[in-house]
Design an enzyme around this catalytic site. Structure first.
Site, PDB file in Angstrom:
ATOM      1  N   GLY A 146       0.803  -1.217   0.000  1.00  0.00           N
ATOM      2  CA  GLY A 146       0.000   0.000   0.000  1.00  0.00           C
ATOM      3  C   GLY A 146       0.834   1.263   0.000  1.00  0.00           C
ATOM      4  N   GLU A 149       1.527   1.765  -3.593  1.00  0.00           N
ATOM      5  CA  GLU A 149       0.272   2.155  -4.230  1.00  0.00           C
ATOM      6  C   GLU A 149      -0.047   3.624  -3.962  1.00  0.00           C
ATOM      7  OE1 GLU A 149      -2.662  -1.567  -4.590  1.00  0.00           O
ATOM      8  OE2 GLU A 149      -2.008  -1.229  -2.532  1.00  0.00           O
TER       9      GLU A 149
END
Length: 295
Positions: A146, A149
């Site tokens: 994440g 991301e």
């Protein structure tokens, strides 16, 4: 209190309290009950630059519910602030940008709670991507899962040579669920994205630049300095032009060429009658720096 502070205050006071103060250099610091995320507004000539700092050292900036709520509120406030020209997203924790989602917290969630959290993570990163102003991820150390991301949701990425970037989710029998499968492939191409996601391979800063994952790779510890240099260049440009340029590029890539050129024309038209455009022409003629006001 500046526009940004007022915007953040009115948006957030129903949910939490925060304090603000001015340092001697008149840099505005906003501190919320979301202790894992801090916001700093630079001053004087850099007043259009907003820095968002990830600050959860005990968990290597792993994204839990509290940090996610802070990021969402801050991004929404920035998007309403007409005086913000560029955002830098960085870490206050040495040698790590963001280790990804908080897996210790994730372990306590049932499937329904996990689904809600991942959907919230995805929508928050989409909000980051859709900010009207340019965004720069400043990566020193690890940007995994994440964390990568989130960096992929920014317009530009600057890393240090010791950066480590990767999407290791398949090793946990899941896939990147907050935009990684889509943004990585659009950035580096389908083949490289598949290899990185299928294998979970981590890449260093130089390799990341060679495949187009980051814009610049600089000596370790100098990513923030390089990002600030770029932010300062952006901050000197016409604020409305920056917003229209970002819109034309982002939305145009999803269209056929004819429609994309029509979008470019529409964005250009919105700048024709602005005071900033006239100021730019006057400054060029008078051989001085323009003084843009976003009007």
């Amino acid at each position: 209190m500046g526009v940004f502070a007022i915007s953040l205050y009115h948006h957030c006071r129903r949910n939490f309290s925060f304090n603000y103060h001015y340092q001697s250099c008149r840099t505005l610091i906003l501190q919320s009950a979301f202790e894992s995320v801090r916001v700093q507004r630079l001053s004087h000539d850099d007043s259009g630059i907003v820095e968002v700092h990830l600050d959860r050292p005990e968990a290597k900036n792993a994204i839990g519910k509290e940090m996610l709520g802070g990021l969402q509120n801050i991004f929404e406030a920035i998007n309403r602030d007409a005086s913000a020209n560029v955002v830098m997203l960085s870490s206050s924790v040495p040698r790590v940008f963001c280790a990804g989602a908080d897996l210790k917290e994730r372990k306590t969630m049932n499937p329904s709670e996990t689904r809600f959290f991942v959907n919230s993570l995805r929508s928050t990163f989409s909000l980051l991507e859709a900010l009207h102003v340019p965004t720069i991820a400043v990566i020193e150390g690890a940007a995994l899962g994440g964390g990568l991301e989130m960096a992929l949701s920014c317009d530009l990425r600057i890393c240090g040579e010791d950066a480590v970037l990767g999407l290791p989710e398949t090793g946990l029998a899941i896939i990147p669920g907050a935009g990684g499968t889509q943004r990585l492939s659009r950035l580096v191409g389908k083949s490289i994205a598949k290899e990185l996601i299928f294998t979970g391979r981590k890449v260093g800063g130089r390799d990341a630049m060679s495949v187009g994952l980051v814009n610049y790779c600089v000596p370790a510890g100098e990513a923030h300095l390089k990002a600030l240099e770029i932010a300062q260049h952006i901050n000197q440009k016409g604020p409305l032009a920056l917003r229209m340029a970002k819109r034309a590029i982002n939305e145009g890539l999803e269209l056929d060429m004819e429609s994309a050129l029509a979008l470019e024309e529409e964005c250009y038209e919105q700048l024709l009658n602005t005071k900033d455009r006239l100021e730019g022409l006057a400054a060029f003629a008078e051989k001085r720096k323009p003084r843009y006001n976003g009007e």
